[in-house]
Design a protein around this motif. Sequence first.
Motif, PDB file in Angstrom:
ATOM      1  N   ASP A   2       0.837  -1.182   0.000  1.00 23.68           N
ATOM      2  CA  ASP A   2       0.000   0.000   0.000  1.00 23.68           C
ATOM      3  C   ASP A   2       0.882   1.246   0.000  1.00 23.68           C
ATOM      4  OD1 ASP A   2       0.911   0.338   2.626  1.00 23.68           O
ATOM      5  OD2 ASP A   2      -0.814  -0.724   3.465  1.00 23.68           O
ATOM      6  N   ILE A   3       0.242   2.397  -0.059  1.00 19.79           N
ATOM      7  CA  ILE A   3       0.986   3.657  -0.184  1.00 19.79           C
ATOM      8  C   ILE A   3       1.852   3.910   1.048  1.00 19.79           C
ATOM      9  CG2 ILE A   3      -0.788   5.148   0.817  1.00 19.79           C
ATOM     10  CD1 ILE A   3       1.244   5.907  -2.379  1.00 19.79           C
ATOM     11  N   ARG A   4       1.393   3.432   2.196  1.00 16.49           N
ATOM     12  CA  ARG A   4       2.180   3.600   3.421  1.00 16.49           C
ATOM     13  C   ARG A   4       3.495   2.840   3.326  1.00 16.49           C
ATOM     14  NH1 ARG A   4       2.265   0.197   7.726  1.00 16.49           N
ATOM     15  NH2 ARG A   4       0.523  -0.922   6.770  1.00 16.49           N
ATOM     16  N   GLN A   5       3.460   1.604   2.811  1.00 13.81           N
ATOM     17  CA  GLN A   5       4.688   0.811   2.664  1.00 13.81           C
ATOM     18  C   GLN A   5       5.638   1.442   1.650  1.00 13.81           C
ATOM     19  OE1 GLN A   5       2.474  -2.853   1.824  1.00 13.81           O
ATOM     20  NE2 GLN A   5       3.574  -3.835   3.531  1.00 13.81           N
ATOM     21  N   LEU A   6       5.077   2.024   0.596  1.00 11.63           N
ATOM     22  CA  LEU A   6       5.926   2.694  -0.397  1.00 11.63           C
ATOM     23  C   LEU A   6       6.654   3.880   0.228  1.00 11.63           C
ATOM     24  CD1 LEU A   6       3.650   2.649  -3.579  1.00 11.63           C
ATOM     25  CD2 LEU A   6       5.618   1.186  -3.073  1.00 11.63           C
ATOM     26  N   ILE A  18      18.244   1.594   8.330  1.00 11.00           N
ATOM     27  CA  ILE A  18      16.946   1.379   8.957  1.00 11.00           C
ATOM     28  C   ILE A  18      16.758   2.352  10.114  1.00 11.00           C
ATOM     29  CG2 ILE A  18      15.511  -0.245  10.257  1.00 11.00           C
ATOM     30  CD1 ILE A  18      15.595  -0.924   7.346  1.00 11.00           C
ATOM     31  N   THR A  19      17.826   2.539  10.908  1.00 12.08           N
ATOM     32  CA  THR A  19      17.729   3.417  12.076  1.00 12.08           C
ATOM     33  C   THR A  19      17.380   4.844  11.666  1.00 12.08           C
ATOM     34  OG1 THR A  19      19.360   2.074  13.267  1.00 12.08           O
ATOM     35  CG2 THR A  19      18.939   4.303  14.102  1.00 12.08           C
ATOM     36  N   ALA A  20      18.122   5.383  10.677  1.00 18.88           N
ATOM     37  CA  ALA A  20      17.881   6.752  10.231  1.00 18.88           C
ATOM     38  C   ALA A  20      16.503   6.889   9.586  1.00 18.88           C
ATOM     39  CB  ALA A  20      18.971   7.172   9.244  1.00 18.88           C
ATOM     40  N   ALA A  21      16.101   5.869   8.820  1.00 18.20           N
ATOM     41  CA  ALA A  21      14.789   5.911   8.176  1.00 18.20           C
ATOM     42  C   ALA A  21      13.679   5.894   9.222  1.00 18.20           C
ATOM     43  CB  ALA A  21      14.629   4.739   7.219  1.00 18.20           C
ATOM     44  N   ALA A  22      13.855   5.075  10.278  1.00 18.32           N
ATOM     45  CA  ALA A  22      12.861   4.998  11.344  1.00 18.32           C
ATOM     46  C   ALA A  22      12.734   6.343  12.061  1.00 18.32           C
ATOM     47  CB  ALA A  22      13.227   3.893  12.329  1.00 18.32           C
ATOM     48  N   GLN A  23      13.863   7.012  12.296  1.00 17.29           N
ATOM     49  CA  GLN A  23      13.827   8.332  12.939  1.00 17.29           C
ATOM     50  C   GLN A  23      13.081   9.338  12.056  1.00 17.29           C
ATOM     51  OE1 GLN A  23      17.988   9.127  13.633  1.00 17.29           O
ATOM     52  NE2 GLN A  23      18.017   7.986  15.579  1.00 17.29           N
ATOM     53  N   ARG A  24      13.349   9.282  10.754  1.00 17.07           N
ATOM     54  CA  ARG A  24      12.675  10.187   9.807  1.00 17.07           C
ATOM     55  C   ARG A  24      11.166   9.963   9.794  1.00 17.07           C
ATOM     56  NH1 ARG A  24      14.244  10.346   3.342  1.00 17.07           N
ATOM     57  NH2 ARG A  24      12.125  10.680   2.518  1.00 17.07           N
ATOM     58  N   LEU A  25      10.775   8.692   9.948  1.00 18.43           N
ATOM     59  CA  LEU A  25       9.352   8.340   9.909  1.00 18.43           C
ATOM     60  C   LEU A  25       8.688   8.412  11.276  1.00 18.43           C
ATOM     61  CD1 LEU A  25       9.705   5.270   7.536  1.00 18.43           C
ATOM     62  CD2 LEU A  25       8.618   7.444   6.947  1.00 18.43           C
ATOM     63  N   HIS A  26       9.470   8.730  12.312  1.00 14.79           N
ATOM     64  CA  HIS A  26       8.966   8.821  13.683  1.00 14.79           C
ATOM     65  C   HIS A  26       8.331   7.505  14.114  1.00 14.79           C
ATOM     66  CE1 HIS A  26       9.707  13.128  13.448  1.00 14.79           C
ATOM     67  NE2 HIS A  26       8.966  13.179  12.335  1.00 14.79           N
ATOM     68  N   MET A  27       9.070   6.406  13.890  1.00 12.62           N
ATOM     69  CA  MET A  27       8.600   5.097  14.303  1.00 12.62           C
ATOM     70  C   MET A  27       9.780   4.283  14.827  1.00 12.62           C
ATOM     71  SD  MET A  27       7.975   3.321  10.545  1.00 12.62           S
ATOM     72  CE  MET A  27       7.402   1.772  11.223  1.00 12.62           C
ATOM     73  N   ALA A  28       9.490   3.167  15.472  1.00 14.00           N
ATOM     74  CA  ALA A  28      10.556   2.332  16.020  1.00 14.00           C
ATOM     75  C   ALA A  28      11.246   1.558  14.899  1.00 14.00           C
ATOM     76  CB  ALA A  28       9.985   1.369  17.049  1.00 14.00           C
ATOM     77  N   GLN A  29      12.507   1.184  15.151  1.00  9.10           N
ATOM     78  CA  GLN A  29      13.305   0.490  14.124  1.00  9.10           C
ATOM     79  C   GLN A  29      12.780  -0.918  13.805  1.00  9.10           C
ATOM     80  OE1 GLN A  29      17.500   0.444  14.954  1.00  9.10           O
ATOM     81  NE2 GLN A  29      17.877  -1.292  13.587  1.00  9.10           N
ATOM     82  N   PRO A  30      12.452  -1.763  14.793  1.00  7.79           N
ATOM     83  CA  PRO A  30      12.036  -3.142  14.462  1.00  7.79           C
ATOM     84  C   PRO A  30      10.819  -3.222  13.535  1.00  7.79           C
ATOM     85  CG  PRO A  30      12.630  -2.970  16.771  1.00  7.79           C
ATOM     86  CD  PRO A  30      12.594  -1.577  16.250  1.00  7.79           C
TER      87      PRO A  30
END
Length: 302
Positions: A2-6, A18-30
């Motif tokens: 879905d658009i969220r996964q994209l 993954i760590t930097a992307a998670a911070q950008r998305l304001h979500m946890a890494q796992p």
Amino acid sequence: MDIRQLRYFIAIAEEKQITAAAQRLHMAQPPLGQQLKGMEQELGVQLVMRTGKVLELTDAGQALYKHALLLTKLMEEAETEVKEIGIGMRGKLTVGVNTLSSSPLPQLLRAFKTRYPGVTYKIQQNESAQLLRLIRERSIELAIVRLPLELSDFEVLRLQSESFYFVTAKTSTAESHAFTYGDIQCYPLILPSTEGLGLYQSIIDQFTERGLQANVIGECSDIVTLLGWVSSGDGATIIPESILKLYRGYDVQSFAIADSQLTFATGLIWLKDRYLTKAALHFIELMEEIIGRERTVKEQED
């Protein structure tokens, strides 16, 4: 997917961690890592390769990244357009006008376009009775029509009334500054309407009520043709003041009608209890503003 996964994948591709992307998305890494794994399983291909602490896109990942950018952009544009239509910043304004009531429309559209540049237009000309039908059929939302009409199931915003003028060719020997219907009956008339319609009958009634006979030699509901015809000297006509102002450049002269009770009244109408687009509502608001300003000016002049 879905658009969220994209959007998740775009962040991973651009941050390369993954760590930097998670911070950008304001979500946890796992959870983000699980989303990436889920996309790879769904597509059956590897999307990233780990090179030290950095993630590099595979050929398949590069292809997905390219399409993800396009799809998310299209989605954002769709959301923006829908929201702008919802608040009236975009969309289409559909307005009907009859032959004579169209005279104030160009100025109204110019003012509306300045305020709402993203709106497009559908302007449809027809006789007033047909315009009522088009509104009921939802072909148009609004119409500017000549009053009076039977409008019990319509909302009506009345516009300013205006006087009718007697118009002849400049080559005519008419010299009076103000004519009466008794004077006018001596001239061959081309009426700005057709027999059986309200305007035609309203003009004829002015003569009949005075025991006079109008010398009607023609009927013409197209104003350009009518004024060209009158300019040739073949006949005279009776038209509202605004038409004279709008269609300048013709070889005609105009005269007030001293004993006339005939006025040209128009109104903006829309169907009661019918959904209106924001564009239509904004047009009604603009009309109300203009009417209010005109009323204030008139009161100050009086």
